[in-house]
Structure formats: C-alpha cells, structure tokens
Design an enzyme around this catalytic site. Structure first.
Site, PDB file in Angstrom:
ATOM      1  N   CYS A  12       0.840  -1.204   0.000  1.00  0.00           N
ATOM      2  CA  CYS A  12       0.000   0.000   0.000  1.00  0.00           C
ATOM      3  C   CYS A  12       0.871   1.248   0.000  1.00  0.00           C
ATOM      4  CB  CYS A  12      -0.914   0.008   1.220  1.00  0.00           C
ATOM      5  SG  CYS A  12       0.009   0.082   2.779  1.00  0.00           S
ATOM      6  N   CYS A  15       3.420   1.551   2.832  1.00  0.00           N
ATOM      7  CA  CYS A  15       4.665   0.807   2.561  1.00  0.00           C
ATOM      8  C   CYS A  15       5.598   1.648   1.698  1.00  0.00           C
ATOM      9  CB  CYS A  15       4.369  -0.510   1.850  1.00  0.00           C
ATOM     10  SG  CYS A  15       3.295  -1.632   2.755  1.00  0.00           S
ATOM     11  N   CYS A  83       5.641 -28.448 -33.046  1.00  0.00           N
ATOM     12  CA  CYS A  83       4.393 -27.755 -33.372  1.00  0.00           C
ATOM     13  C   CYS A  83       4.212 -26.540 -32.478  1.00  0.00           C
ATOM     14  CB  CYS A  83       3.196 -28.701 -33.230  1.00  0.00           C
ATOM     15  SG  CYS A  83       2.812 -29.104 -31.509  1.00  0.00           S
ATOM     16  N   ASP A 504      10.426  13.991 -44.268  1.00  0.00           N
ATOM     17  CA  ASP A 504      11.314  15.098 -43.962  1.00  0.00           C
ATOM     18  C   ASP A 504      11.851  15.585 -45.308  1.00  0.00           C
ATOM     19  OD1 ASP A 504      13.222  16.770 -42.487  1.00  0.00           O
ATOM     20  OD2 ASP A 504      14.703  15.353 -43.253  1.00  0.00           O
ATOM     21  N   ASP A 697      16.184  11.059 -42.063  1.00  0.00           N
ATOM     22  CA  ASP A 697      17.571  10.587 -42.172  1.00  0.00           C
ATOM     23  C   ASP A 697      18.512  11.239 -41.174  1.00  0.00           C
ATOM     24  OD1 ASP A 697      17.581  13.140 -43.299  1.00  0.00           O
ATOM     25  OD2 ASP A 697      19.233  12.639 -44.650  1.00  0.00           O
TER      26      ASP A 697
END
Length: 808
Positions: A12, A15, A83, A504, A697
């Site tokens: 809680c 704590c 599998c 860009d 880039d």
C-alpha cells in the site's frame, strides 16, 4: 549517479512511504522516487554510496530490495519442437523463470530470444528450465555461417527414415487390405493369409509395423513426455492415436492366439503404420519448405568467406577469417569476397555491393573508401585495413536485425498463440467424448475407436502455429534481398496499416546538398569563373555549391583581393581591379532591375538567387537549391495510388516549402517546423486518427521516427536515425518506401489466408472425424485419410507462405 532497485513486500501507499523514508536516511542519497505499482525505487545518490547500503536500509525497514542489473539479451537454439504447442510450452518455461523479462520462441528457426536480469538468473538456469519442460537448448553462436554438411546429413537421415516409413507403411497396408477390398482379391501368400493363417497374418503386420514405429519414435518420445508434463502437443495427438490402434490390434492378436480367428479382420496395425508414415511425409515436406523460408538469411550468412590473406612486409599469409583483428592489413584479390569491414589503403577496384544494397551495378572504390564484409572485389587488387570484425561488421548487424525481426511475434500471432495453447487439450477431450459417445450409441468398440483415432490424428495445431511465422520469415527475408530491413514483426504488421507518409524534406526528399541550378548571364563560363573566384574564400554552403560547379566544368579560378564577407548580405572583393559584389538583391542595390522578374520566378521554385554586381553594373544572377531526388515524384504518385496521404515537413518558409513540394507532387505541407517540434506534428496527425509513417535521415528526425507508428530511415542517414527507425532502407531510393508498404500488405494478407485455411481445416475436419456428418447421411473418416489430411494442412500453409518469394 542514479540506480534502480526492485522492492518486494510493498502492499500500500504506507509501505511506499516507509521505503522512501528508509532510503532517504542513507547518507549521500540526494533524491528518492518509489513506485508502488512497479515495485521499484529510483535513487539519485553520490558516487561514494554503495548500492548495498540502500539494500540494507530497505531490509531493516521490513522489505526486500535488490539492485536491478542491466538486462542481458541472448539467443538460444531449442531442440525437439515440432508444433505450436511445443513453442508455447518452451515460451512458458522461459517466461515463468524468475528474472526473465521477455522470451519469444520461433518454431521455424528453432530458436528463442530472451531478455533477462543476470543478477537474478543465469543463462544455464534458463536452459535448465527449458530442459525440464522436455526440450533441449544451447546458446546460439552469433554470426555463424550455416554448416551445409551438417544440414545435408540431417536431410539425408530424415529422407532415409521417410523412405523406410513409406515402404513398410505401404507393405503393412497391402498385407492388411489385400483381402478386404470388396470384389477384388489382391495376391497374398497363403502363409500370411487372414483366413488360412490368421496368426501369421497378425505377426506379419506386427513385423512390418515395427520399422515404421521406429522411424516415427520421436512422435512417441516427445508426445508422451509432453502429455505427462501436462502440456500436450501435436506429437501427443499422433502418439495417442497410433498407440490406441496398436494396443487394440495387440489385443486382437492375443484373441487370435486364443482361437478367436475372426479378429484377423479387426486389426488396425495398418492404420498406425500409415498414419505415422504420412505424417512423417508431411513433416519432411514441411522441413524442406521451412528451409526455403530462411534462404534469404542463409544467403547473407554464407557471404562470409572462410579464409583471408593477411598482408605483412609485402607478403601474404592465408588465415582463418575468424582470426582477423581490428587493424590487421589484408589483401583482397580480384574475384574474392571481402573478409571484413575495412578502409582501402592501396588500390582501385569496382566492388559488387548487391548483397547489401540490391544494386547490381558495381561501385568504384579507391584509397580511403570503406568496403564491407561479404561484398565482392570485381577487378583490381586491394590492400585494406580491418575496421570492424565478427559481430561488429555491417553484415553481422544486418543478419542480427533480420533474425530479430523473424524471432519476434506480430500482434496477430499473439492471438493465435492463445488459441494454440488450449487447442490440443480441447482436442483430446473431444476425442475421449467421441469414444464414449459412439460406444454408448452403438456398443461397437471398433467403430468408437476409429472415430477416437481420427479425431486425434486430424487435428493440426501445426497449421495454426506455422501460419504467422512462415509468412513473416519469407516477408522479412524478401525485404532483406531487396535492401529493405524490417526490424520487427510488429513493424511489418503496422506498416500494412499506414495511411499517411510524412517526409522530412532535407536529405530525404532532396539530396541535402546545395547545387547550382541556374545561371543568368551573357557568358556563363566567364561569369561562373568570376563568381566562383570570390566565393572560394567563403565557407558558406551556397559558396561551396558555386565552387563545386566551377570545378565540375574545369574552370580555372583566379585570385581576388580585399575579400570580405558581410553576414546576411553577401561577399565583396576586388576582381581584376574591379569591385565585385555577390549577394542578395538589397546588397547589390538591384531594386527595380530588369532581372527582378527572373529572380522572383526562381524564388517561387524554391531556389536561392544571388545577384552579381561588377563595379556599378549588375551583370547576372546565379541560383542555388537543394534539388529533389529523381524518383521523388514517381514515389509520391505510387503512394497516392495506394490511397496514402503524402505530407512534407520542413523548417523552410512556407513559400520555399510549397515550391519543393509541388515539384514532388505533394499537396500537404507542414512548414517552418523546428526540429524539436517534428514529433509533436506526428502526434497531431495521430490524434486525428492517422496511421503515420515518418521518413527521415537525420539526428533531428530521431524523436519523430520513434513517435510515429512506423519510422523509416535511409541508410545514408545518421546512425541515430537508423537506430530509432523500425525500417531501414539500405540504398538511397525513395521507391523502396512504396515497395516496403506493398510487401507488408502482401505479408499480412498471406498471414490472414494461412489463418483462414488453418481454422477452416480444423473447423471442418474435426467434426468430420467425430462422425457428426454421418447423422446427416455424410461420410465417416478413416484414420489413414485423417493422417494424410493433417500432413497436407501444414504443408499447404508453408507452401502458401512461400508464394511471397515471388513478390515483385
């Protein structure tokens, strides 16, 4: 320094507060942040504070703490998986191990990618956990070329066992059925005739079935192991079905020995033998097909040469390529494969880089140019110095990137995993219910057993398990062949949903270098000599473009005296005893000049015009621009054809930006954007419901690349951009963006086709095997045909995925 600790025992907020106070009391701790949800504490402390002091403080307050180590990543080779249930079982064993953060298992490559905390668990403990689940595991050797001899030996063993299984399976079937076909009696020696010598007839079938059971022993070993561990798989279904048929047949043989000769016509050895032989055939075809799905990655791995020529004191020594160290000087002869990333010290040559870029045209290389491992020296002798070896080479990084993508699971695959995890237990339950129902309904144990075996044998989790990874493997492999590297299965799936591509401008849509585009003067050559002669003293990018143009035209430059650069305006100097000015219109006092209209026209095209004034006369204009790439307009048109909205983002002013965008055929422009605001613009598009691919880039694009649904970088860009991107294009061609999106759509479409057929097969096949259709006048299913259908389902899924290899 900042450290993170894992805290145990907090329940809680009280704590949380207690832990925070305990840590804060430690001398040297400057700041504490405790998170109850994550059970972690982030502690900012001075360098002289030991993490052990923090741990002890937490322990004294009644809680447990440990420092979180940096997560380590490993790849393991897993043995024994057949599998989807197998891969699910191994994955559960890995992820349930304390200290493991993530674990992803790939059935196709028989490998596992694991991220774990070495402070909590060691690699060997993870391997032990896998072994406890019934499978084998070992650490995968990074960047190891596939051993063709080893694979050939495996293929040979597999093929030999298959031939044995098919021959003895057919003989068992012939002996068992030769006298059972209505109206036809096939030749059969009296010695093993069911009516004349029923005991010999039964013994003959046992003898013929035993070799088939032996070559199919793995079905029984793995199948029952998995079943007893509570995680049954496909092998369990085959083992249960075959064992039921064999045990009932042994019971029949005992009855024959006791005088009940009619049991000779109620033996099912041939069902077990044929089921095993057919599924072995299906597994062999699957094995061959799976080999083809990984051909792209194998082709890359096998580019690495086994030996290299070490160059010392003018002599060469042949060494193992794995022994090359950074700094070693090597000789590469014409026609040889370059053994390491390096820098050319001596020599000129054309180098075939098609493995890296997909471009078939060799690239000319000379001193100080970089060369890459695996590329081919096409012509002259080269002396190179090694700059990167083994796992640090560009080829190794590409291989790792593709392997990582193939190991990861697409979101759609995670749904299939959840279905696969309950599939086999459900089938076993259905088979048992079928057995009970038919026995209660007919009282005929043989008919009930037939339906029971058919249900077990026809169900195929393999088709479900292979549907997604096979398509992803072929799709990412096909991309790698064409210089398109997709970093994860999730990126591949996300790319298929893209509806907006955000470009860009600088370096992406354009070349990112200023070039001279227009000269307006009476004598262009003499005019360029004059302008370049003064601009050679300037460091401005526009000046460099002019000097480069003069160099390309082989124009000799002359000295200019009294040079001066005036920031924001231009340059001034004395050229051949005359005053020379080069700069903007205001600088040369060109207002109202007849060239103004041409200057405005150039500006409207996104070009920067510089006026030139010699003494008191304006003698011309020179225009410089960052030009768009040749394939920009074609790429934009292709994207629009796919109903994708194309947007350009740039820091340029609106007028210049729209001029560049118009040349590329782009209608939507986001101009005057600061580098740090690019990610915000991506978020705005996403908030409006768009699925955004960002193409960039540079370093300033990296945050936007991460923010977008799919970040795509071009390899000619910065390392930061490439690291941030989800997809990397190895050659600087914008057309590859269209290819990437089409490939991802084709791959996802293939996955959906595979899943449809896998589900359809099981939805129709299982009720057929249960005998449901017999209530409506339909057919019942013989276990042998069920086994054949099971084998066919897996092969059909893998074969469909292989169609992606024909993607253009």
């Amino acid at each position: 320094m900042k450290k993170t600790f894992s805290i145990e025992g907090m329940t809680c907020s009280a704590c949380e507060a207690n832990v925070s106070k305990a840590i804060a009391k430690v001398d040297g701790v400057q700041d504490v942040s405790v998170n109850l949800l994550m059970n972690q504490a982030s502690v900012d402390m001075s360098d002289d504070v030991s993490p052990l002091q923090v741990v002890e403080a937490v322990e004294k307050s009644g809680y447990h703490a440990r420092e979180l180590s940096q997560l380590k990543e490993i790849s393991l080779e897993v043995e024994g998986m057949t599998c989807a249930m197998c891969s699910n079982t191994v994955e559960k064993a890995i992820t349930k191990t304390p200290g493991v953060s993530t674990g992803s298992v790939n059935l196709l490559t028989n490998s596992a990618a694991i991220s774990f905390d070495p402070g909590v668990v060691k690699t060997q403990e993870i391997i032990d956990a896998i072994k406890k689940s019934g499978y084998g595991a070992s650490v995968k050797v990074e960047f190891k070329a596939h051993n063709q001899d080893e694979r050939a030996a495996k293929d040979k063993t597999f093929k030999r066992e298959l031939i044995v299984g098919l021959i003895f399976g057919f003989l068992t079937l012939y002996v068992a059925m030769s006298q059972m076909i209505p109206g036809v009696k096939l030749p059969l020696p009296d010695l093993i005739h069911p009516d004349l010598n029923p005991m010999n007839f039964a013994i003959a079938q046992i003898v013929l079935t035993l070799p088939v059971v032996y070559v199919g022993r793995n079905f029984f070993v793995h199948g029952f192991k998995s079943l007893f561990r509570g995680s049954p798989n496909m092998d369990s279904l085959v083992a249960l079905g075959s064992t039921a048929a064999i045990l009932y047949s042994i019971y029949g043989t005992i009855q024959i020995a006791n005088g009940a000769h009619h049991f000779a016509h109620h033996l099912y050895f041939e069902s077990a033998a044929v089921i095993i032989a057919l599924i072995k055939l299906g597994k062999y075809m699957e094995h061959i097909s799976k080999g083809k799905t990984s051909q792209a990655i194998e082709a890359l791995l096998n580019l690495k040469p086994k030996t290299a020529l070490l160059y010392r004191d003018g002599e060469t020594i042949e060494i193992d390529a794995d022994e090359i160290a950074v700094g070693d000087v090597l000789m590469v002869k014409p026609g040889a494969s370059i053994p390491v990333d390096g820098i050319i010290l001596e020599g000129r040559s054309a180098v075939d880089e098609s493995m890296l870029t997909g471009e078939s045209m060799p690239v000319d290389k000379q001193e100080n140019d970089e060369v890459v491992l695996g590329t081919i020296n096409a012509s002259g002798n080269l002396i190179i110095r090694a700059s990167a070896v083994l796992g640090d080479t560009k080829l190794a990084k590409i291989v790792k990137l593709v392997e990582d993508a193939q190991l990861q699971k697409a979101p759609i695959a995670k749904i299939v995993d959840r279905i696969s995890s309950i599939f086999v237990p459900v089938v076993i339950v259905l088979a048992v219910l079928t057995l009970i129902f038919w026995y209660l309904y007919t009282g005929d144990i043989e008919q009930s057993l037939t339906f029971f075996i058919s249900v077990l044998v026809i169900a195929c989790p393999c088709a479900l398990g292979l549907a997604t990874p096979t398509a992803i493997m072929v799709g990412t492999g096909k991309g790698a062949e064409n210089g398109i590297f997709i970093k994860s299965a999730e990126s591949l799936e996300n790319t298929s949903h893209i509806d907006t591509v955000l470009f860009d401008k600088t370096g992406t849509l354009t070349y990112g270098q200023m070039v001279v585009t227009d000269i307006v003067a009476q004598d262009e050559s003499e005019f360029l000599r004059m302008v370049a002669s003064i601009e050679k003293y300037s460091e401005h990018p526009l000046a460099r473009a002019i000097v480069t143009k003069a160099s390309e035209m082989n124009i000799d430059l002359v000295d200019v005296n009294d040079f001066e650069a005036i920031s924001g305006f231009g340059v001034i100097g004395t050229y051949q005893n005359q005053s020379l000015k080069v700069g903007n219109q205001r600088f040369v006092e060109g207002a109202g000049h007849s060239l103004s209209a041409q200057a405005d026209n150039l500006s409207n095209q996104g070009k920067t015009s510089m006026w030139v004034k010699l003494d008191d006369e304006i003698v011309g204009l020179i225009a410089v621009a960052d030009t768009i790439k040749e394939d920009a307009k074609q790429t934009v048109a292709k994207l629009k054809k796919q109903q994708i909205d194309v947007v350009m983002i740039t820091g340029d002013n609106e007028r210049t930006a729209r001029a560049i965008a118009a040349q590329a055929g782009i209608d939507h422009v986001i101009a005057e954007v600061l580098p740090e605001d690019k990610a915000n613009k991506v978020m705005e598009l996403q908030a409006s419901g768009k699925k955004v691919m960002m193409v960039g880039d540079g370093i300033n694009d990296s945050v936007a690349l991460v923010q977008s649904d799919v970040g795509l970088a071009i390899s000619s860009g910065t390392d930061v951009a490439i690291e941030s991107a989800d997809v990397v294009l190895m050659h600087d061609e914008l057309d590859d963006i269209d290819k990437t999106i089409r490939l991802s759509k084709a791959t996802l479409r293939n996955i959906k086709q595979n899943l449809f057929w896998a589900f359809f097969y099981n939805v129709v096949g299982i009720p057929l095997a249960m005998g449901v259709f017999t209530f409506f006048g339909g057919p019942a299913l013989n276990p042998m045909f069920a086994g054949a259908a099971m084998a066919f389902s897996s092969v059909s899924v893998v074969t469909n995925a292989l169609r992606l290899r024909r993607f253009k």
